[in-house]
Scaffold this motif. Structure first.
Motif, PDB file in Angstrom:
ATOM      1  N   GLU A 123      19.395  97.475 -16.041  1.00  0.00           N
ATOM      2  CA  GLU A 123      20.448  97.824 -16.994  1.00  0.00           C
ATOM      3  C   GLU A 123      21.815  97.350 -16.523  1.00  0.00           C
ATOM      4  O   GLU A 123      22.577  96.747 -17.283  1.00  0.00           O
ATOM      5  N   VAL A 124      22.124  97.627 -15.260  1.00  0.00           N
ATOM      6  CA  VAL A 124      23.433  97.263 -14.735  1.00  0.00           C
ATOM      7  C   VAL A 124      23.596  95.744 -14.698  1.00  0.00           C
ATOM      8  O   VAL A 124      24.645  95.220 -15.093  1.00  0.00           O
ATOM      9  N   LEU A 125      22.568  95.018 -14.256  1.00  0.00           N
ATOM     10  CA  LEU A 125      22.663  93.558 -14.211  1.00  0.00           C
ATOM     11  C   LEU A 125      22.894  92.964 -15.590  1.00  0.00           C
ATOM     12  O   LEU A 125      23.747  92.098 -15.768  1.00  0.00           O
ATOM     13  N   VAL A 126      22.151  93.437 -16.572  1.00  0.00           N
ATOM     14  CA  VAL A 126      22.300  92.908 -17.934  1.00  0.00           C
ATOM     15  C   VAL A 126      23.681  93.231 -18.482  1.00  0.00           C
ATOM     16  O   VAL A 126      24.347  92.362 -19.059  1.00  0.00           O
ATOM     17  N   LEU A 127      24.138  94.457 -18.292  1.00  0.00           N
ATOM     18  CA  LEU A 127      25.460  94.827 -18.793  1.00  0.00           C
ATOM     19  C   LEU A 127      26.578  94.059 -18.093  1.00  0.00           C
ATOM     20  O   LEU A 127      27.559  93.665 -18.723  1.00  0.00           O
ATOM     21  N   SER A 134      32.756  95.679 -17.201  1.00  0.00           N
ATOM     22  CA  SER A 134      33.257  96.085 -15.884  1.00  0.00           C
ATOM     23  C   SER A 134      32.373  97.217 -15.366  1.00  0.00           C
ATOM     24  O   SER A 134      31.637  97.852 -16.135  1.00  0.00           O
ATOM     25  N   PHE A 135      32.481  97.497 -14.066  1.00  0.00           N
ATOM     26  CA  PHE A 135      31.701  98.600 -13.518  1.00  0.00           C
ATOM     27  C   PHE A 135      32.138  99.934 -14.129  1.00  0.00           C
ATOM     28  O   PHE A 135      31.326 100.819 -14.330  1.00  0.00           O
ATOM     29  N   GLU A 136      33.417 100.043 -14.450  1.00  0.00           N
ATOM     30  CA  GLU A 136      33.905 101.258 -15.104  1.00  0.00           C
ATOM     31  C   GLU A 136      33.259 101.423 -16.482  1.00  0.00           C
ATOM     32  O   GLU A 136      32.800 102.512 -16.839  1.00  0.00           O
ATOM     33  N   ALA A 137      33.206 100.340 -17.253  1.00  0.00           N
ATOM     34  CA  ALA A 137      32.589 100.395 -18.583  1.00  0.00           C
ATOM     35  C   ALA A 137      31.087 100.664 -18.473  1.00  0.00           C
ATOM     36  O   ALA A 137      30.525 101.430 -19.260  1.00  0.00           O
ATOM     37  N   ILE A 138      30.450 100.049 -17.494  1.00  0.00           N
ATOM     38  CA  ILE A 138      29.010 100.281 -17.280  1.00  0.00           C
ATOM     39  C   ILE A 138      28.778 101.748 -16.937  1.00  0.00           C
ATOM     40  O   ILE A 138      27.843 102.377 -17.439  1.00  0.00           O
ATOM     41  N   GLY A 139      29.639 102.291 -16.095  1.00  0.00           N
ATOM     42  CA  GLY A 139      29.524 103.700 -15.726  1.00  0.00           C
ATOM     43  C   GLY A 139      29.606 104.614 -16.934  1.00  0.00           C
ATOM     44  O   GLY A 139      28.823 105.555 -17.070  1.00  0.00           O
ATOM     45  N   ARG A 140      30.548 104.311 -17.839  1.00  0.00           N
ATOM     46  CA  ARG A 140      30.670 105.126 -19.056  1.00  0.00           C
ATOM     47  C   ARG A 140      29.426 104.985 -19.929  1.00  0.00           C
ATOM     48  O   ARG A 140      28.915 105.962 -20.467  1.00  0.00           O
ATOM     49  N   THR A 141      28.936 103.752 -20.071  1.00  0.00           N
ATOM     50  CA  THR A 141      27.768 103.501 -20.917  1.00  0.00           C
ATOM     51  C   THR A 141      26.532 104.223 -20.392  1.00  0.00           C
ATOM     52  O   THR A 141      25.775 104.805 -21.162  1.00  0.00           O
ATOM     53  N   ILE A 144      27.153 107.132 -15.384  1.00  0.00           N
ATOM     54  CA  ILE A 144      27.117 107.130 -13.923  1.00  0.00           C
ATOM     55  C   ILE A 144      28.512 106.757 -13.436  1.00  0.00           C
ATOM     56  O   ILE A 144      29.353 106.312 -14.209  1.00  0.00           O
ATOM     57  N   SER A 145      28.754 106.919 -12.142  1.00  0.00           N
ATOM     58  CA  SER A 145      30.069 106.550 -11.617  1.00  0.00           C
ATOM     59  C   SER A 145      30.159 105.022 -11.497  1.00  0.00           C
ATOM     60  O   SER A 145      29.139 104.339 -11.358  1.00  0.00           O
ATOM     61  N   PRO A 146      31.367 104.478 -11.529  1.00  0.00           N
ATOM     62  CA  PRO A 146      31.541 103.032 -11.341  1.00  0.00           C
ATOM     63  C   PRO A 146      30.983 102.563  -9.990  1.00  0.00           C
ATOM     64  O   PRO A 146      30.450 101.457  -9.889  1.00  0.00           O
ATOM     65  N   ASN A 147      31.109 103.412  -8.962  1.00  0.00           N
ATOM     66  CA  ASN A 147      30.562 103.050  -7.641  1.00  0.00           C
ATOM     67  C   ASN A 147      29.046 102.946  -7.672  1.00  0.00           C
ATOM     68  O   ASN A 147      28.464 102.061  -7.047  1.00  0.00           O
ATOM     69  N   THR A 148      28.395 103.840  -8.399  1.00  0.00           N
ATOM     70  CA  THR A 148      26.940 103.778  -8.541  1.00  0.00           C
ATOM     71  C   THR A 148      26.547 102.515  -9.290  1.00  0.00           C
ATOM     72  O   THR A 148      25.585 101.832  -8.918  1.00  0.00           O
TER      73      THR A 148
END
Length: 170
Positions: A123-127, A134-141, A144-148
């Protein structure tokens, strides 16, 4: 109670109508779609749209629902066609993409390698790569936290690097 052009239609009448017509409406939606799940989504979307405009229509009408199902299916097919065209254009782009190919079968190898990753990393790789998030946007989607998100991205890339040469990604 719902007011509709001087007529009162209550929720029980909607439920009764849907119980009587649901099989026929779903069958029609199924003819307009690729799968039963898509047909159910189309029927639900059409019902929600009609419900949202219930004040405009004088009564519950099966013909209106058949027409709305057809419209929703056409819109959905158009969106799907546009999405497929965008994906095909990207796949055919001559810029080398994110991954440098070793041999002609690498696209299939890459897909298999991605599918072998844990779902969270996929999921993270595709996003991140294809979605440009961004990691922040992925975290919201993904809630999870942006660090995760960044960690899952890093671990996913490490797994892929063992099978592919990957250019540096920003």
């Amino acid at each position: 109670m719902i007011r509709t052009m001087g007529t009162q239609i209550n929720a029980d009448e909607w439920h009764s109508f849907f119980r009587e017509w649901s099989d026929r409406l779903l069958l029609f939606a199924r003819q307009q779609s690729r799968s039963l799940a898509d047909a159910e989504d189309i029927l639900q979307e059409a019902m929600v749209q009609i419900w949202g405009k219930r004040e405009v229509f004088p009564r519950i009408d099966s013909g209106l629902l058949f027409m709305q199902i057809r419209r929703v299916a056409i819109d959905r097919a158009r969106r799907e066609k546009r999405r497929e065209q965008r994906e095909q254009e990207y796949a055919n782009a001559d810029d080398g993409g994110f991954f440098e190919s070793r041999k002609p079968g690498d696209a299939l190898d890459l897909e298999q390698a991605l599918r072998a990753l844990p779902n969270e990393q996929q999921e993270v790789l595709v996003l991140k790569i294809w979605g440009g998030q961004s990691f922040e946007a992925i975290g919201r989607t993904l809630d999870i936290s942006p660090n995760t998100a960044a960690s899952r991205y890093r671990y996913g890339l490490e797994h892929l690097r063992s099978n592919f040469q990957i250019r540096e990604l920003k």
